[in-house]
Design a protein around this motif. Structure first.
Motif, PDB file in Angstrom:
ATOM      1  N   PRO A  50       0.896  -1.240  -0.132  1.00 42.68           N
ATOM      2  CA  PRO A  50       0.111  -0.063  -0.038  1.00 42.68           C
ATOM      3  C   PRO A  50       0.850   1.195   0.059  1.00 42.68           C
ATOM      4  CG  PRO A  50      -1.081  -1.529   1.546  1.00 42.68           C
ATOM      5  CD  PRO A  50       0.303  -2.052   1.138  1.00 42.68           C
ATOM      6  N   GLU A  51       2.199   1.175   0.470  1.00 45.66           N
ATOM      7  CA  GLU A  51       3.074   2.533   0.547  1.00 45.66           C
ATOM      8  C   GLU A  51       3.639   2.822  -0.796  1.00 45.66           C
ATOM      9  OE1 GLU A  51       3.097   4.180   3.274  1.00 45.66           O
ATOM     10  OE2 GLU A  51       1.659   2.746   4.240  1.00 45.66           O
ATOM     11  N   ARG A  52       4.129   1.745  -1.615  1.00 43.42           N
ATOM     12  CA  ARG A  52       4.699   2.023  -2.811  1.00 43.42           C
ATOM     13  C   ARG A  52       4.885   0.771  -3.829  1.00 43.42           C
ATOM     14  NH1 ARG A  52       8.870   4.026   0.124  1.00 43.42           N
ATOM     15  NH2 ARG A  52       7.889   3.634   2.138  1.00 43.42           N
ATOM     16  N   THR A  53       5.269   1.052  -4.972  1.00 44.84           N
ATOM     17  CA  THR A  53       5.480   0.211  -5.999  1.00 44.84           C
ATOM     18  C   THR A  53       6.941   0.197  -6.722  1.00 44.84           C
ATOM     19  OG1 THR A  53       3.194   0.050  -6.654  1.00 44.84           O
ATOM     20  CG2 THR A  53       4.359  -0.611  -8.256  1.00 44.84           C
ATOM     21  N   PHE A  54       7.437  -0.818  -7.086  1.00 44.40           N
ATOM     22  CA  PHE A  54       8.834  -1.125  -7.712  1.00 44.40           C
ATOM     23  C   PHE A  54       8.326  -1.933  -8.968  1.00 44.40           C
ATOM     24  CE2 PHE A  54       9.957  -0.016  -3.363  1.00 44.40           C
ATOM     25  CZ  PHE A  54      10.904   0.996  -3.743  1.00 44.40           C
ATOM     26  N   VAL A  55       9.057  -1.578  -9.838  1.00 46.13           N
ATOM     27  CA  VAL A  55       9.031  -2.629 -10.994  1.00 46.13           C
ATOM     28  C   VAL A  55      10.401  -2.941 -11.131  1.00 46.13           C
ATOM     29  CG1 VAL A  55       8.745  -2.201 -13.737  1.00 46.13           C
ATOM     30  CG2 VAL A  55       7.119  -1.343 -12.471  1.00 46.13           C
ATOM     31  N   ILE A  56      10.449  -4.151 -11.476  1.00 45.16           N
ATOM     32  CA  ILE A  56      11.841  -4.658 -11.751  1.00 45.16           C
ATOM     33  C   ILE A  56      12.189  -5.136 -13.103  1.00 45.16           C
ATOM     34  CG2 ILE A  56      13.484  -6.534 -10.886  1.00 45.16           C
ATOM     35  CD1 ILE A  56      11.790  -6.501  -8.389  1.00 45.16           C
ATOM     36  N   ASP A  57      12.933  -4.297 -13.850  1.00 42.30           N
ATOM     37  CA  ASP A  57      13.371  -4.418 -15.186  1.00 42.30           C
ATOM     38  C   ASP A  57      12.110  -4.016 -16.110  1.00 42.30           C
ATOM     39  OD1 ASP A  57      15.906  -5.205 -14.688  1.00 42.30           O
ATOM     40  OD2 ASP A  57      15.524  -7.472 -14.625  1.00 42.30           O
ATOM     41  N   THR A  58      12.322  -3.776 -17.373  1.00 45.19           N
ATOM     42  CA  THR A  58      11.887  -3.188 -18.405  1.00 45.19           C
ATOM     43  C   THR A  58      11.649  -4.063 -19.560  1.00 45.19           C
ATOM     44  OG1 THR A  58      13.386  -1.563 -19.149  1.00 45.19           O
ATOM     45  CG2 THR A  58      11.874  -0.856 -17.425  1.00 45.19           C
ATOM     46  N   GLY A  59      12.284  -5.124 -19.743  1.00 40.73           N
ATOM     47  CA  GLY A  59      12.195  -6.074 -20.997  1.00 40.73           C
ATOM     48  C   GLY A  59      12.634  -5.403 -22.085  1.00 40.73           C
ATOM     49  N   PHE A  60      12.045  -6.050 -23.342  1.00 47.31           N
ATOM     50  CA  PHE A  60      12.253  -5.378 -24.878  1.00 47.31           C
ATOM     51  C   PHE A  60      10.979  -5.000 -25.595  1.00 47.31           C
ATOM     52  CE2 PHE A  60      13.097 -10.062 -25.199  1.00 47.31           C
ATOM     53  CZ  PHE A  60      12.190 -10.517 -26.009  1.00 47.31           C
ATOM     54  N   GLY A  61      11.326  -4.466 -26.665  1.00 51.84           N
ATOM     55  CA  GLY A  61      10.084  -4.480 -27.670  1.00 51.84           C
ATOM     56  C   GLY A  61      10.163  -5.041 -28.846  1.00 51.84           C
ATOM     57  N   PRO A  62       9.237  -4.684 -29.961  1.00 45.32           N
ATOM     58  CA  PRO A  62       9.358  -5.582 -31.221  1.00 45.32           C
ATOM     59  C   PRO A  62      10.393  -5.271 -31.839  1.00 45.32           C
ATOM     60  CG  PRO A  62       7.903  -3.377 -31.217  1.00 45.32           C
ATOM     61  CD  PRO A  62       8.463  -3.725 -29.763  1.00 45.32           C
ATOM     62  N   GLU A  63      11.298  -4.301 -31.679  1.00 44.98           N
ATOM     63  CA  GLU A  63      12.538  -4.366 -32.702  1.00 44.98           C
ATOM     64  C   GLU A  63      13.528  -5.575 -31.931  1.00 44.98           C
ATOM     65  OE1 GLU A  63      11.343  -1.846 -31.168  1.00 44.98           O
ATOM     66  OE2 GLU A  63      10.305  -0.516 -32.666  1.00 44.98           O
ATOM     67  N   ALA A  65      12.699  -8.043 -30.310  1.00 40.87           N
ATOM     68  CA  ALA A  65      12.220  -9.100 -30.633  1.00 40.87           C
ATOM     69  C   ALA A  65      12.540 -10.023 -32.194  1.00 40.87           C
ATOM     70  CB  ALA A  65      10.867  -9.278 -30.556  1.00 40.87           C
ATOM     71  N   THR A  66      12.495  -9.034 -33.251  1.00 42.56           N
ATOM     72  CA  THR A  66      12.592  -9.303 -34.410  1.00 42.56           C
ATOM     73  C   THR A  66      14.244  -9.610 -34.641  1.00 42.56           C
ATOM     74  OG1 THR A  66      10.720  -8.180 -35.345  1.00 42.56           O
ATOM     75  CG2 THR A  66      12.475  -8.602 -36.866  1.00 42.56           C
ATOM     76  N   ALA A  67      14.957  -8.713 -34.027  1.00 42.87           N
ATOM     77  CA  ALA A  67      16.403  -8.953 -34.292  1.00 42.87           C
ATOM     78  C   ALA A  67      17.214 -10.164 -33.548  1.00 42.87           C
ATOM     79  CB  ALA A  67      17.241  -7.571 -33.701  1.00 42.87           C
ATOM     80  N   ARG A  68      16.517 -10.810 -32.698  1.00 45.84           N
ATOM     81  CA  ARG A  68      17.001 -11.601 -31.939  1.00 45.84           C
ATOM     82  C   ARG A  68      16.010 -12.826 -31.988  1.00 45.84           C
ATOM     83  NH1 ARG A  68      21.185 -10.042 -28.474  1.00 45.84           N
ATOM     84  NH2 ARG A  68      21.552  -7.502 -28.443  1.00 45.84           N
ATOM     85  N   GLY A  69      15.231 -12.773 -32.838  1.00 45.58           N
ATOM     86  CA  GLY A  69      14.402 -14.062 -33.003  1.00 45.58           C
ATOM     87  C   GLY A  69      13.594 -14.752 -31.907  1.00 45.58           C
ATOM     88  N   ARG A  70      13.080 -13.661 -30.923  1.00 43.67           N
ATOM     89  CA  ARG A  70      12.271 -14.045 -29.855  1.00 43.67           C
ATOM     90  C   ARG A  70      10.865 -13.901 -30.304  1.00 43.67           C
ATOM     91  NH1 ARG A  70      17.505 -15.298 -29.080  1.00 43.67           N
ATOM     92  NH2 ARG A  70      18.253 -15.292 -26.974  1.00 43.67           N
ATOM     93  N   THR A  71       9.806 -14.366 -29.292  1.00 44.47           N
ATOM     94  CA  THR A  71       8.500 -14.221 -29.642  1.00 44.47           C
ATOM     95  C   THR A  71       8.025 -13.262 -28.490  1.00 44.47           C
ATOM     96  OG1 THR A  71       8.124 -16.798 -30.492  1.00 44.47           O
ATOM     97  CG2 THR A  71       6.242 -15.457 -29.744  1.00 44.47           C
ATOM     98  N   LEU A  72       7.575 -12.036 -29.130  1.00 44.83           N
ATOM     99  CA  LEU A  72       7.175 -10.982 -28.017  1.00 44.83           C
ATOM    100  C   LEU A  72       5.417 -11.354 -27.846  1.00 44.83           C
ATOM    101  CD1 LEU A  72       7.927  -8.478 -26.278  1.00 44.83           C
ATOM    102  CD2 LEU A  72       7.136  -7.168 -28.496  1.00 44.83           C
ATOM    103  N   HIS A  73       4.891 -11.485 -26.530  1.00 43.38           N
ATOM    104  CA  HIS A  73       3.627 -12.007 -26.599  1.00 43.38           C
ATOM    105  C   HIS A  73       2.923 -10.503 -26.094  1.00 43.38           C
ATOM    106  CE1 HIS A  73       4.189 -16.213 -26.727  1.00 43.38           C
ATOM    107  NE2 HIS A  73       5.199 -16.014 -25.838  1.00 43.38           N
ATOM    108  N   ARG A  74       3.597  -9.741 -25.473  1.00 47.77           N
ATOM    109  CA  ARG A  74       3.020  -8.264 -25.276  1.00 47.77           C
ATOM    110  C   ARG A  74       4.080  -7.457 -24.728  1.00 47.77           C
ATOM    111  NH1 ARG A  74       2.362 -12.426 -22.023  1.00 47.77           N
ATOM    112  NH2 ARG A  74       0.288 -12.749 -22.877  1.00 47.77           N
ATOM    113  N   LEU A  75       3.996  -6.117 -24.850  1.00 42.62           N
ATOM    114  CA  LEU A  75       4.842  -5.084 -24.459  1.00 42.62           C
ATOM    115  C   LEU A  75       4.918  -5.296 -22.897  1.00 42.62           C
ATOM    116  CD1 LEU A  75       4.264  -1.993 -26.831  1.00 42.62           C
ATOM    117  CD2 LEU A  75       6.264  -3.537 -26.624  1.00 42.62           C
TER     118      LEU A  75
END
Length: 270
Positions: A50-63, A65-75
């Motif tokens: 209830p006091e705070r939120t931390f996001v841990i890491d920010t992943g990658f996007g479509p570019e 995913a395409t360059a490295r042959g990964r399957t991006l299911h959602r941003l």
């Protein structure tokens, strides 16, 4: 001594991408190149109370995913929205390290302060990046974007062990990259360690077998021991890329099965 000055954190893993068709040699130093290896899942994590939120890491996007042959299911930002978190309103993001799959999409977090180890920033922008093997997991545009955030006054540096808030601490591990850090989070079931790439798979840390993308093998192996010392039990360590996380931990709602897992409850027997 356990800090009880504020409520424990709810802790979540959000799966945003996958990579299939791997071999054992892709996941373990010394693995058999003729054996099939585990797929990888790509996660970002959330610790909130209830006091705070931390996001841990920010992943990658479509570019990426395409360059490295990964399957991006959602941003990653779309995954956060499933938990009612607007990326544009997040104040604090912990970057476990600056590899492409952990520090992309920084622009989706325009008001966030990014928390990173001194050693990681120096590594990703220093002489080690002259070597193709060491820079292969970095994306130059992501690193440039990080430097722009730094010049914008939006980066907080940490050196070794640091407390961000009661019940949430950072610990430099190194190994996989020079400044890799893990996050220890106090939850309702005790202290859970988000190991990130200190151990990609359960098999890396349980077998003490390094993942092949590594800066310092000795630090990686010592890190396997440290993350277990930081956690309440082996079941309190969450590897960075293991698809089993989605099977072991329940979703916060039935419609999020296979997408979001609750890590603040005990794992289910398989």
């Amino acid at each position: 001594m356990t800090d009880r000055s504020e409520p424990p954190y709810d802790l979540f893993a959000i799966r945003y991408a996958t990579h299939s068709g791997r071999r054992a040699v892709d996941n373990f130093i010394g693995g058999d190149p003729h054996e099939t290896g585990s797929d990888l899942a790509y996660y970002v994590w959330v610790a909130r109370n209830p006091e705070r939120t931390f996001v841990i890491d920010t992943g990658f996007g479509p570019e990426a995913a395409t360059a490295r042959g990964r399957t991006l299911h959602r941003l990653p930002a779309e995954g956060l929205a499933l938990l009612g978190i607007e990326a544009g309103a997040v104040d604090h993001v912990i970057l476990t390290h600056l590899h492409y799959d952990h520090a992309g999409t920084l622009s989706a977090f325009p008001r966030a302060r990014f928390h990173v180890q001194d050693a990681e920033s120096a590594f990703a922008t220093g002489r080690c990046m002259c070597h193709a093997h060491l820079r292969q997991a970095y994306d130059v545009e992501d690193v440039v974007g990080f430097v722009r955030c730094l010049y914008g006054g939006r980066v907080a540096f940490h050196d070794g062990v640091d407390t961000l808030a009661p019940g949430l601490t950072l610990h430099r591990i190194g190994g996989h990259s020079a400044g890799l850090q893990v996050v220890r989070v106090r939850t309702r079931r005790g202290h859970v360690v988000i190991a990130s790439d200190a151990s990609h798979l359960y098999g890396n840390m349980c077998g003490r077998i390094p993942f092949p993308i590594v800066h310092n093998v000795g630090e990686m192996l010592e890190g396997h021991a440290l993350i277990h010392r930081l956690a309440e039990s082996p079941d309190h360590v969450i590897p960075g890329h293991d698809p089993l996380v989605m099977a072991l931990y329940p979703p916060p709602a039935p419609e999020l099965a296979g997408i979001v897992a609750r890590l603040d409850v005990p794992p289910r027997p398989l």
